[in-house]
Design a protein around this motif. Sequence first.
Motif, PDB file in Angstrom:
ATOM      1  N   LEU A   1      38.404  35.639  47.826  1.00 41.46           N
ATOM      2  CA  LEU A   1      38.036  35.371  46.436  1.00 41.46           C
ATOM      3  C   LEU A   1      37.309  36.542  45.774  1.00 41.46           C
ATOM      4  O   LEU A   1      37.045  36.501  44.574  1.00 41.46           O
TER       5      LEU A   1
ATOM      6  N   VAL B   1      35.822  36.106  40.481  1.00 44.55           N
ATOM      7  CA  VAL B   1      35.581  34.687  40.756  1.00 44.55           C
ATOM      8  C   VAL B   1      34.074  34.459  40.778  1.00 44.55           C
ATOM      9  O   VAL B   1      33.354  35.092  41.552  1.00 44.55           O
TER      10      VAL B   1
ATOM     11  N   VAL C   1      33.080  28.494  42.986  1.00 45.09           N
ATOM     12  CA  VAL C   1      34.149  27.800  43.693  1.00 45.09           C
ATOM     13  C   VAL C   1      33.564  26.560  44.356  1.00 45.09           C
ATOM     14  O   VAL C   1      32.434  26.588  44.848  1.00 45.09           O
TER      15      VAL C   1
ATOM     16  N   ILE D   1      38.493  26.810  41.419  1.00 42.91           N
ATOM     17  CA  ILE D   1      38.017  28.189  41.318  1.00 42.91           C
ATOM     18  C   ILE D   1      37.753  28.511  39.849  1.00 42.91           C
ATOM     19  O   ILE D   1      38.618  28.306  38.997  1.00 42.91           O
TER      20      ILE D   1
ATOM     21  N   CYS E   1      42.860  37.204  37.904  1.00 43.30           N
ATOM     22  CA  CYS E   1      42.410  37.413  39.296  1.00 43.30           C
ATOM     23  C   CYS E   1      43.583  37.204  40.252  1.00 43.30           C
ATOM     24  O   CYS E   1      43.477  36.435  41.220  1.00 43.30           O
TER      25      CYS E   1
ATOM     26  N   GLU F   1      43.083  37.842  44.012  1.00 38.41           N
ATOM     27  CA  GLU F   1      42.328  36.768  44.656  1.00 38.41           C
ATOM     28  C   GLU F   1      43.227  35.564  44.938  1.00 38.41           C
ATOM     29  O   GLU F   1      43.125  34.925  45.996  1.00 38.41           O
TER      30      GLU F   1
ATOM     31  N   ILE G   1      44.036  33.791  48.576  1.00 38.62           N
ATOM     32  CA  ILE G   1      43.885  32.384  48.928  1.00 38.62           C
ATOM     33  C   ILE G   1      45.198  31.826  49.499  1.00 38.62           C
ATOM     34  O   ILE G   1      45.187  31.054  50.463  1.00 38.62           O
TER      35      ILE G   1
ATOM     36  N   VAL H   1      42.848  27.307  39.393  1.00 40.69           N
ATOM     37  CA  VAL H   1      42.001  28.348  38.820  1.00 40.69           C
ATOM     38  C   VAL H   1      41.691  27.988  37.378  1.00 40.69           C
ATOM     39  O   VAL H   1      42.600  27.700  36.594  1.00 40.69           O
TER      40      VAL H   1
END
Length: 531
Positions: free
Chosen positions: A468, A476, A479, A493, A499, A502, A506, A525
């Motif tokens: 992240l 980020v 979370v 998130i 992002c 990131e 994940i 997200v």
Amino acid sequence: MSDGTIGPEGRVVTFIDLGTNSFRMLIVRLNPNHSYTILSRQKQQVRLGEGEFEAEEITLAAMERAVIVAKMFVDLARTFHTEEFVAVATSATREASNQNELLHRIRQEAGLDIRVISGREEARLIYLGVASAIHLAGRRIFCIDIGGGSTEIAIGDAQGYTHLDSFRIGAIRLANTYPSPDERGIVGPVQQKKIQQHVRNAIVHATAAIRSLKPECAIGGSGTIMNLAEIAGKAHHPASVTEPRSNGLTLKYKEVKKLIELLSPLTLEQRRRVPGINPERADIIIPGAIILEVFMKELGLLEISVTSRGLQDGLLVDYLSRMDNFPLMGELTPRQRSVLQLGRSCGINEIHARTVTNLVLEMFDSAKTKKLHDFSDAERELLEYAAFLHDIGSFISFTNHHAHSYYIIRNSELLGFNDREVNLIAMLARFHRKKSPRKKDTFVTDLDPRDQRALRLLSCFLRLGESLDRSHAALVQHVRFTAANKDTARLEIQARGECQLEIWGIENEKRAFEKAFGRNLVFSVMENPSS
């Protein structure tokens, strides 16, 4: 003390302790990033108090040895470009009628100015050195340091000391006061009883006060206690080919009594050959052991933990606490200081480390509320430190830095932690990237069942936290797990801006999460409205 200015290359300070039995030196570089690096530790037996305590005068031979060693220490410190010396002298010097002659000679011949400290000041500095390396967790500790000429005790907690005392009993002093009538150095029962009674008489008025403060654990420093622990360690593991480590060991009262019974009937030459003993202490180890035995008996102590920390470490802590450049010394616990010190000394990216740590802890806490795990604050704390140090291996090389992180953490002197805790922190850092821990891995099978489970689950949080902040841009910001059932765990998130790196990170960790938690990982997200 100087103004403490630290230049871009750091500042080197040397701390010297002129003890009754040995002189010790600690050379430290203070770094611009508020960390410090230990450059050298030295110890040399001098026997400054040999033959002194009856005449109250340092002998000419002892003075010559002191000057030679002081000059040797100063010369060595100069090779490290020392800018400042902090030197203190203890029992033998403070009681000597020719104290000024000794101080003058060392000043003239070694260029070293020495401050003679009182017994209570010695106890205070010892407490600082010991307590700064212990995870007190609300406990009140009893600290004892048995020197050559005196014994210092302190009682305190995380807020500081509450009781300090110094007694004119020490291993060299009692060996001089009650010399063995046997020319071979055997310490008979009569001599033992005389020493025991001397110690009881010296501490009789202090024991009631100590008991009333109700310390919850006891910690012992000094060469005498460390050497007793080493002898006891060799007795338990006679086949060991490595040098025993006294740090982290525990001495039981019954072990101290057995060691006195073991060593007393031996001649001096026989004692020098006892496994684990420092041959240079063979003539004074029994009086030192008797001091410890009497204290433990009078205070009802069944065991005492052993540390190598002492006066010189206290000098460093005291020095740093007075510097504006080290404001964190008084605000952090010994564990926090130790982790921060290690990270900074290896030049970690502190912004990334703190970002990952915050995200990992948010996941740990929210996962617990959704019953994804049942770990306690103890595991949470170790996960926090592992997250902060996870990239420390980059100090050696980015390639395989997760393996280097394990090595650095496992082999560093992280103060305030026991061996199991250091190992788990190192293991979590080891598995923050590349392969996840597997049940058949030797790394894993060496752990107890609860720690095996902690490693598998908590390393997942660390791997997710690292993913992240894959861009190291702190995109980020928050979370949390929002829901979980037997099939699925949902992760929310909050990010500022794009992002994609990131998100890919994940996605790569979903399989490892499913294997560890037995659930599919579903994430969403959201743009953080406060960003």
